[in-house]
Design an enzyme around this catalytic site. Structure first.
Site, PDB file in Angstrom:
ATOM      1  N   ASP A  84       0.814  -1.212   0.000  1.00  0.00           N
ATOM      2  CA  ASP A  84       0.000   0.000   0.000  1.00  0.00           C
ATOM      3  C   ASP A  84       0.852   1.269   0.000  1.00  0.00           C
ATOM      4  O   ASP A  84       2.032   1.249   0.330  1.00  0.00           O
ATOM      5  CB  ASP A  84      -0.887   0.037   1.245  1.00  0.00           C
ATOM      6  CG  ASP A  84      -2.011  -0.971   1.206  1.00  0.00           C
ATOM      7  OD1 ASP A  84      -1.994  -1.842   0.326  1.00  0.00           O
ATOM      8  OD2 ASP A  84      -2.894  -0.891   2.072  1.00  0.00           O
ATOM      9  N   ASP A  85       0.201   2.377  -0.347  1.00  0.00           N
ATOM     10  CA  ASP A  85       0.681   3.753  -0.136  1.00  0.00           C
ATOM     11  C   ASP A  85       1.696   4.251  -1.153  1.00  0.00           C
ATOM     12  O   ASP A  85       2.192   5.363  -1.023  1.00  0.00           O
ATOM     13  CB  ASP A  85       1.252   3.939   1.268  1.00  0.00           C
ATOM     14  CG  ASP A  85       0.230   3.749   2.366  1.00  0.00           C
ATOM     15  OD1 ASP A  85      -0.953   3.542   2.033  1.00  0.00           O
ATOM     16  OD2 ASP A  85       0.605   3.773   3.552  1.00  0.00           O
ATOM     17  N   HIS A 126      -6.245   3.038  -3.869  1.00  0.00           N
ATOM     18  CA  HIS A 126      -6.140   3.161  -2.415  1.00  0.00           C
ATOM     19  C   HIS A 126      -6.569   4.546  -1.947  1.00  0.00           C
ATOM     20  O   HIS A 126      -6.078   5.038  -0.928  1.00  0.00           O
ATOM     21  CB  HIS A 126      -4.693   2.870  -1.989  1.00  0.00           C
ATOM     22  CG  HIS A 126      -4.512   2.623  -0.517  1.00  0.00           C
ATOM     23  ND1 HIS A 126      -5.431   1.954   0.259  1.00  0.00           N
ATOM     24  CD2 HIS A 126      -3.498   2.966   0.330  1.00  0.00           C
ATOM     25  CE1 HIS A 126      -4.997   1.885   1.507  1.00  0.00           C
ATOM     26  NE2 HIS A 126      -3.829   2.505   1.576  1.00  0.00           N
ATOM     27  N   HIS A 175      -5.696   9.147   1.118  1.00  0.00           N
ATOM     28  CA  HIS A 175      -5.607   8.242   2.274  1.00  0.00           C
ATOM     29  C   HIS A 175      -6.303   8.811   3.520  1.00  0.00           C
ATOM     30  O   HIS A 175      -5.741   8.846   4.622  1.00  0.00           O
ATOM     31  CB  HIS A 175      -4.139   7.930   2.595  1.00  0.00           C
ATOM     32  CG  HIS A 175      -3.961   6.640   3.359  1.00  0.00           C
ATOM     33  ND1 HIS A 175      -4.222   6.520   4.715  1.00  0.00           N
ATOM     34  CD2 HIS A 175      -3.538   5.422   2.960  1.00  0.00           C
ATOM     35  CE1 HIS A 175      -3.954   5.284   5.108  1.00  0.00           C
ATOM     36  NE2 HIS A 175      -3.545   4.605   4.048  1.00  0.00           N
ATOM     37  N   TYR A 186      -6.825   2.270   6.100  1.00  0.00           N
ATOM     38  CA  TYR A 186      -7.017   1.794   7.476  1.00  0.00           C
ATOM     39  C   TYR A 186      -7.967   0.589   7.557  1.00  0.00           C
ATOM     40  O   TYR A 186      -8.317   0.149   8.653  1.00  0.00           O
ATOM     41  CB  TYR A 186      -7.538   2.925   8.387  1.00  0.00           C
ATOM     42  CG  TYR A 186      -6.773   4.206   8.263  1.00  0.00           C
ATOM     43  CD1 TYR A 186      -5.527   4.368   8.886  1.00  0.00           C
ATOM     44  CD2 TYR A 186      -7.268   5.260   7.510  1.00  0.00           C
ATOM     45  CE1 TYR A 186      -4.807   5.553   8.745  1.00  0.00           C
ATOM     46  CE2 TYR A 186      -6.556   6.441   7.370  1.00  0.00           C
ATOM     47  CZ  TYR A 186      -5.329   6.572   7.988  1.00  0.00           C
ATOM     48  OH  TYR A 186      -4.617   7.742   7.847  1.00  0.00           O
ATOM     49  N   HIS A 224       3.595  -2.532   2.992  1.00  0.00           N
ATOM     50  CA  HIS A 224       3.622  -1.167   2.491  1.00  0.00           C
ATOM     51  C   HIS A 224       4.833  -0.925   1.606  1.00  0.00           C
ATOM     52  O   HIS A 224       5.857  -1.598   1.715  1.00  0.00           O
ATOM     53  CB  HIS A 224       3.587  -0.175   3.660  1.00  0.00           C
ATOM     54  CG  HIS A 224       2.271  -0.180   4.380  1.00  0.00           C
ATOM     55  ND1 HIS A 224       1.937  -1.152   5.298  1.00  0.00           N
ATOM     56  CD2 HIS A 224       1.198   0.641   4.277  1.00  0.00           C
ATOM     57  CE1 HIS A 224       0.708  -0.916   5.743  1.00  0.00           C
ATOM     58  NE2 HIS A 224       0.239   0.154   5.143  1.00  0.00           N
TER      59      HIS A 224
END
Length: 338
Positions: free
Chosen positions: A34-35, A85, A89, A126, A178
């Site tokens: 992710d991210d 995503h 965020h 989250y 991540h």
């Protein structure tokens, strides 16, 4: 901490022979990151994944994708699948429906413009979700993906702890990791070795079931409903231009909606602007569009080029996409230049 998504890379990826020879008799698991993308670590992560002969799903933040388009293309070129995503965020469950729509839709558009394909998987930041978010996901043709195993890399887990978490993966399950942590990159060779010792292989995440399945060679899985045959309608060239053709194809469908891509191809001469028009049954309308500008209403649809994709060389092509309500349909498009 974040939470899962997908764009299928339409290419054949040459991976090390160890991957081809791997025993996957115990099934497949989903490695997700992710991210990303980010300039500090994404390239290292991709190089490590390629060196170990595996592919993964990258749940990209929309703003990061927009700011680092070359890294998104590098993800696709490395054989990774790209997911949505959200744009910034945020805590989506604390936002209004229109704010949620914007977060998801902007990311769909950004990734579509960079890669040519809109994501089909979405990981809520989250891991927070609710009925409003799920409804918007469905409107956009996205499958919500959470995780079965949390690596805790976001919480300061060591490389050894990340490896230990991954050792719990079983067939069909998904692990949360991540993009930005060196400890996570360092864990990849050990994670892969452990999976192979248990006859498990990294796979793709199915947009139909949300579970890890065998990789499909990089192509997007077939839609849940049969797609109509694409149609191409040549347009007579206007004065001084080579004309263009448009091909429309349904690539995904779900109850109450569908997603289609439209390919615009220049004729024998370069063009500077294009317009695609079509008509469809009353009651159908576009709910999301990327790669073009929409005008018209009701059963008559007109899409003009976006600012970045109006100029096409002779024989060159570009693609725009949309989601619409109703039953999947492939009308006959007409393409013109101006």
């Amino acid at each position: 901490m974040s939470a899962v998504g997908i764009v299928g890379a339409a290419l054949t990826v040459a991976l090390p022979s160890t991957a081809a020879a791997a025993d996957c008799s115990a099934g497949y698991v989903g490695l997700t990151f992710d991210d990303g993308p980010n300039p500090s670590n994404t390239t290292t992560l991709l190089n490590t994944l390629k060196a170990n002969g595996v592919r993964a799903t990258m749940f990209n933040i929309g703003q990061n994708a927009r700011n680092n388009p070359s890294l998104v293309r590098a993800q696709v070129d490395a054989g990774m699948w790209i997911g949505n995503h959200s744009w910034t965020h945020p805590h989506l469950t604390q936002m209004s429906g229109s704010q949620i729509q914007s977060e998801l839709q902007q990311t769909q558009q950004a990734i579509q413009q960079i890669t040519g394909s809109a994501p089909r998987l979405f990981r809520p930041p989250y891991g927070e979700t609710n009925t409003t978010l799920k409804s918007i996901e469905q409107q956009l043709g996205l499958r919500e993906i959470i995780w079965d195993v949390d690596s805790q890399d976001w919480n300061g887990a060591s490389t050894a702890q990340i490896v230990q978490a991954a050792s719990r993966l079983q067939n069909g399950q998904i692990i949360l990791m991540h993009d930005q942590y060196a400890t996570t990159v360092a864990a990849i060779p050990q994670i892969v070795a452990n999976l192979r010792s248990r006859n498990l292989c990294p796979g793709m995440i199915s947009p139909s079931t949300g579970r890890a399945v065998a990789p499909d060679g990089g192509t997007t899985p077939p839609p849940t409903s049969p797609s109509p045959t694409p149609t191409t309608t040549p347009s007579p060239p206007p004065s001084g231009q080579g004309g263009c053709t448009a091909t429309i194809q349904t690539v995904n469908s779900w109850p109450g909606g569908f997603q289609s891509n439209v390919t615009v191809k220049a004729g024998s001469s370069a063009i500077s602007r294009w317009t695609v028009t079509w008509s469809w049954p009353s009651g159908q309308s576009i709910t999301q569009l990327w790669g073009g500008a929409l005008s018209g209403s009701g059963s008559s649809v007109t899409v003009r080029n976006a600012t970045y994709n109006g100029s096409l060389g002779a024989g060159a092509s570009t693609t725009f996409g949309f989601t619409a309500n109703g039953t999947a349909a492939t009308p006959t498009p007409s393409c013109g230049t101006a």
